[in-house]
Motif scaffolding. Structure first.
Motif, PDB file in Angstrom:
ATOM      1  N   LEU A  28     -88.908  11.943 -31.770  1.00 25.03           N
ATOM      2  CA  LEU A  28     -87.481  12.496 -32.231  1.00 25.03           C
ATOM      3  C   LEU A  28     -86.848  11.411 -32.914  1.00 25.03           C
ATOM      4  N   ARG A  48     -88.956  19.649 -37.252  1.00 26.53           N
ATOM      5  CA  ARG A  48     -88.307  20.643 -36.631  1.00 26.53           C
ATOM      6  C   ARG A  48     -87.211  20.097 -35.952  1.00 26.53           C
ATOM      7  N   GLU A  49     -86.209  21.188 -35.753  1.00 31.36           N
ATOM      8  CA  GLU A  49     -84.844  20.625 -35.248  1.00 31.36           C
ATOM      9  C   GLU A  49     -84.528  21.230 -33.871  1.00 31.36           C
ATOM     10  N   TYR A  50     -84.002  20.547 -33.147  1.00 38.57           N
ATOM     11  CA  TYR A  50     -83.579  21.131 -31.606  1.00 38.57           C
ATOM     12  C   TYR A  50     -82.136  21.802 -32.018  1.00 38.57           C
ATOM     13  N   ASP A  51     -81.804  23.011 -31.129  1.00 39.53           N
ATOM     14  CA  ASP A  51     -80.391  23.547 -31.363  1.00 39.53           C
ATOM     15  C   ASP A  51     -79.766  23.205 -30.197  1.00 39.53           C
ATOM     16  N   MET A  54     -81.373  23.085 -26.870  1.00 42.07           N
ATOM     17  CA  MET A  54     -82.637  22.403 -26.970  1.00 42.07           C
ATOM     18  C   MET A  54     -83.917  23.225 -27.151  1.00 42.07           C
ATOM     19  N   GLN A  55     -83.758  24.185 -27.769  1.00 47.44           N
ATOM     20  CA  GLN A  55     -85.030  25.285 -28.423  1.00 47.44           C
ATOM     21  C   GLN A  55     -85.297  24.619 -29.752  1.00 47.44           C
ATOM     22  N   SER A  56     -86.243  24.566 -30.169  1.00 45.16           N
ATOM     23  CA  SER A  56     -86.782  23.683 -31.393  1.00 45.16           C
ATOM     24  C   SER A  56     -87.323  24.892 -32.655  1.00 45.16           C
ATOM     25  N   THR A  73     -80.652  16.363 -33.914  1.00 47.08           N
ATOM     26  CA  THR A  73     -81.854  15.952 -33.300  1.00 47.08           C
ATOM     27  C   THR A  73     -83.241  16.376 -33.973  1.00 47.08           C
TER      28      THR A  73
END
Length: 268
Positions: A28, A48-51, A54-56, A73
């Motif tokens: 992370l 990748r990015e978390y929204d 907390m879905q990437s 994040t």
């Protein structure tokens, strides 16, 4: 590694940032606002990015990002290879015509923003074998896309420069008096050209100024640092820092693996 732009492009580009590193897969990272939009070209493993849920989701290999007014994040692969074009606050609007507030906190594929020109740039940058060649292609693209400054752009540039010169402490009244604009007109122009309100932009610049002061004078206490940057007191500084970065000043300080001032791994 940080590289300057060609002199004729300094009105569009602040600098180029090259980040290369080996990391544990799935590590992370925290990314937060510095007051500048830009381009990112990833020539190693994708991020990748978390929204908010907390879905990437995967980030494109090349993308434009707008102003950031909250922390993000990210998740890296094992190999990190990034060429980041850190633009001036007004520059994405200047070269794309897209209102800044439509890009705030977003990362959009270069092809979706610039069409065939974006596709050609992506191919040129990602197939080049060295940074000089990559930057040469980027600068040719920017020279082709830049437009003549309008009074609207000029006034925003003046406001941004005044905010930066005062380390984020210029008042709205000072800005409106200097530009002979109403507060509402200033806010509309900032929203369109920069992507966030002038007060929000000032808070980000003040935090970045604070981090710069800390790098230059690492022995300052939090209280001394807060007052030097123009915060009311230490509590105000900690609140603003935590809200923008998502970490406390102490948590940021002990992280000695920062890839950039506003990008760092969150775990060992």
């Amino acid at each position: 590694m940080q590289l300057p732009p060609s002199p004729d492009l300094s009105g569009l580009v602040k600098h180029y940032l090259i980040i290369e590193n080996q990391a544990e897969g799935g590590l992370l990272h925290r990314f937060f606002a510095d007051g500048h939009p830009g381009f990112v070209f990833s020539y190693a493993d994708p991020f990748r990015e978390y929204d908010n849920r907390m879905q990437s989701s995967s980030l494109p290999s090349s993308f434009v990002y707008g102003q950031v007014n909250r922390y993000h994040t990210l998740i890296s692969g094992q190999r990190i290879g990034l060429l980041i074009v850190v633009m001036q606050p007004w520059s994405i609007y200047t070269i794309s015509g897209i209102p800044g507030n439509e890009l705030t906190n977003l990362q959009i594929n270069c092809v979706d923003v610039f069409g065939s020109d974006g596709n050609q740039l992506q191919e040129q940058v990602l197939t080049s074998t060295n940074h000089i060649s990559r930057i040469s292609h980027i600068e040719a693209f920017l020279r082709k896309r830049r437009t003549n400054l309008s009074p609207e752009l000029t006034s925003v540039e003046v406001a941004v420069q005044l905010i930066e010169q005062t380390n984020g402490n210029a008042t709205i009244q000072t800005l409106t008096n200097t530009l002979n604009l109403t507060e509402r007109s200033l806010e509309r122009r900032f929203d369109k050209v920069v992507g966030i309100a002038p007060k929000q932009f000032s808070r980000i610049i003040r935090l970045q100024s604070c981090l710069k002061t800390h790098r230059q004078q690492p022995n300052l206490s939090l209280t001394e640092l807060a007052y030097a940057a123009g915060y009311y007191d230490q509590a105000h500084f900690i609140h603003e820092f935590t809200r923008l970065v998502g970490l406390t000043p102490s948590q940021y300080e002990i992280n000695n693996r920062r890839l950039a001032v506003n990008l760092m791994p969150l775990t060992a």
